[in-house]
Motif scaffolding. Sequence first.
Motif, short mmCIF file in Angstrom:
data_model
loop_
_atom_site.label_atom_id
_atom_site.label_comp_id
_atom_site.label_asym_id
_atom_site.label_seq_id
_atom_site.Cartn_x
_atom_site.Cartn_y
_atom_site.Cartn_z
N ARG A 216 -3.66 -2.30 6.45
CA ARG A 216 -2.67 -1.41 7.05
C ARG A 216 -2.73 -0.01 6.46
NH1 ARG A 216 1.45 -3.90 9.93
NH2 ARG A 216 1.38 -6.18 9.90
N THR A 217 -2.31 0.94 7.28
CA THR A 217 -2.06 2.29 6.78
C THR A 217 -0.71 2.29 6.08
OG1 THR A 217 -0.84 3.05 8.74
CG2 THR A 217 -3.26 3.23 8.80
N PRO A 218 -0.40 3.36 5.32
CA PRO A 218 0.94 3.44 4.71
C PRO A 218 2.05 3.47 5.76
CG PRO A 218 -0.56 4.97 3.64
CD PRO A 218 -1.28 4.44 4.83
N TYR A 219 1.70 3.71 7.01
CA TYR A 219 2.70 3.81 8.08
C TYR A 219 2.80 2.53 8.90
CZ TYR A 219 1.31 8.46 6.68
OH TYR A 219 0.97 9.56 5.93
N GLY A 220 2.01 1.49 8.53
CA GLY A 220 2.17 0.19 9.15
C GLY A 220 1.16 -0.16 10.23
N ALA A 221 0.27 0.76 10.63
CA ALA A 221 -0.74 0.43 11.65
C ALA A 221 -1.79 -0.50 11.04
CB ALA A 221 -1.40 1.71 12.16
N THR A 222 -2.27 -1.46 11.83
CA THR A 222 -3.26 -2.41 11.34
C THR A 222 -4.68 -2.03 11.79
OG1 THR A 222 -2.87 -3.82 13.26
CG2 THR A 222 -1.65 -4.32 11.25
N PHE A 223 -5.65 -2.39 10.95
CA PHE A 223 -7.05 -2.07 11.25
C PHE A 223 -7.51 -2.79 12.52
CE2 PHE A 223 -11.67 -2.22 10.53
CZ PHE A 223 -11.90 -0.89 10.21
N GLY A 224 -7.30 -4.07 12.58
CA GLY A 224 -7.55 -4.83 13.80
C GLY A 224 -9.01 -5.19 14.06
N VAL A 225 -9.20 -6.14 14.97
CA VAL A 225 -10.53 -6.64 15.31
C VAL A 225 -11.35 -5.59 16.05
CG1 VAL A 225 -11.78 -8.32 16.71
CG2 VAL A 225 -9.81 -9.05 15.34
N ALA A 250 -14.73 1.70 5.55
CA ALA A 250 -13.89 2.13 6.67
C ALA A 250 -12.49 1.54 6.56
CB ALA A 250 -14.54 1.72 8.00
N VAL A 251 -12.42 0.28 6.14
CA VAL A 251 -11.11 -0.37 5.95
C VAL A 251 -10.32 0.35 4.86
CG1 VAL A 251 -9.96 -2.48 5.18
CG2 VAL A 251 -11.87 -2.62 6.78
N ARG A 252 -10.97 0.67 3.75
CA ARG A 252 -10.26 1.33 2.65
C ARG A 252 -9.83 2.74 3.04
NH1 ARG A 252 -7.55 -0.24 0.36
NH2 ARG A 252 -7.77 0.63 -1.73
N ALA A 253 -10.68 3.46 3.78
CA ALA A 253 -10.29 4.79 4.24
C ALA A 253 -9.10 4.71 5.19
CB ALA A 253 -11.47 5.48 4.92
N PHE A 254 -9.12 3.70 6.08
CA PHE A 254 -8.02 3.50 7.01
C PHE A 254 -6.71 3.26 6.25
CE2 PHE A 254 -5.37 0.66 9.59
CZ PHE A 254 -5.29 1.36 10.79
N SER A 255 -6.81 2.55 5.13
CA SER A 255 -5.62 2.23 4.33
C SER A 255 -5.24 3.36 3.38
CB SER A 255 -5.88 0.95 3.52
OG SER A 255 -6.17 -0.13 4.36
N HIS A 256 -5.93 4.51 3.49
CA HIS A 256 -5.67 5.66 2.62
C HIS A 256 -5.87 5.31 1.15
CE1 HIS A 256 -3.12 7.99 5.82
NE2 HIS A 256 -4.12 7.30 6.37
#
Length: 278
Positions: A216-225, A250-256
């Motif tokens: 998830r991002t700090p704002y709650g969005a999920t990375f997803g399939v 990419a997952v870690r960047a998405f999660s800030h």
Amino acid sequence: FCLSRGLGDVYKRQAEDVTQRREAEETLNATAVEFRIARTMQRKLFPTAPLQVEGFDIGGVSHPAEATGGDYFDYIPLAEDRLGIAVGDVSGHGFGPALLMAVTRTYLRAFAQTCGDAADILNLTNHALYQDTSEDRYVTLLLARVDPRTRALEYVSAGHLTGYVLDARGAVKAQLPSTGLPLGISPESSFRAGPAIPLAPGELVLFLTDGVVEARTPYGATFGVRRAQEIVRIYRRLPAAEIADNLYHAVRAFSHETPQTDDITAVVLKAEGEPAVP
């Protein structure tokens, strides 16, 4: 006298504080050393390099959320020069799941020496794990069997996250959903492999744990399939290990780059050769 006694009490408390801080630091240092040792030992259970199998390129990554984790992947030699690819996820985090992961790995490799069928291996592993696990522990696991001669893949999945076969253009060609309950829940569970899936040159198979899609991002969005598939699609011409590594970053960047809340594991299997599409 009172002043002298008061100063003595202060010095005594200071000395006690210094002693307590020193003991706390020594405990933390000892714990940190134990964590490093445990993590090093667990890392040795994972494949150390991309695997070369005739006609295929295989690579994976696994990054625990804590010093040790419950995620697992492995490449297991099977009879008749076939290869087993295992991807699993033990419920929970920390030392307990890491230990159960190591036990699962041991059972899989032991049964693979006498069984060539993926379903038989999982059935035997489930019976063994049921004796070892408590009610709050279980293992989701996908075991795929790759035949270099027929260039086909069969799989069995014990409650694990769906895997995906992508064609040479990166579109989803087939899904690999769960075919049974997680391991260790019921001794009556049984598993059966699905039909073989032929893999043409340029096609690849993606195996994941839920730490990827549920990030998830700090704002709650999920990375997803879909985002995971898109990352793999973008990098599909790279070696399998690099695709898996790029997906992790990419997952870690998405999660800030916030602290991981779950272990992250991805394995990619590529069918080598010139694809029939540009």
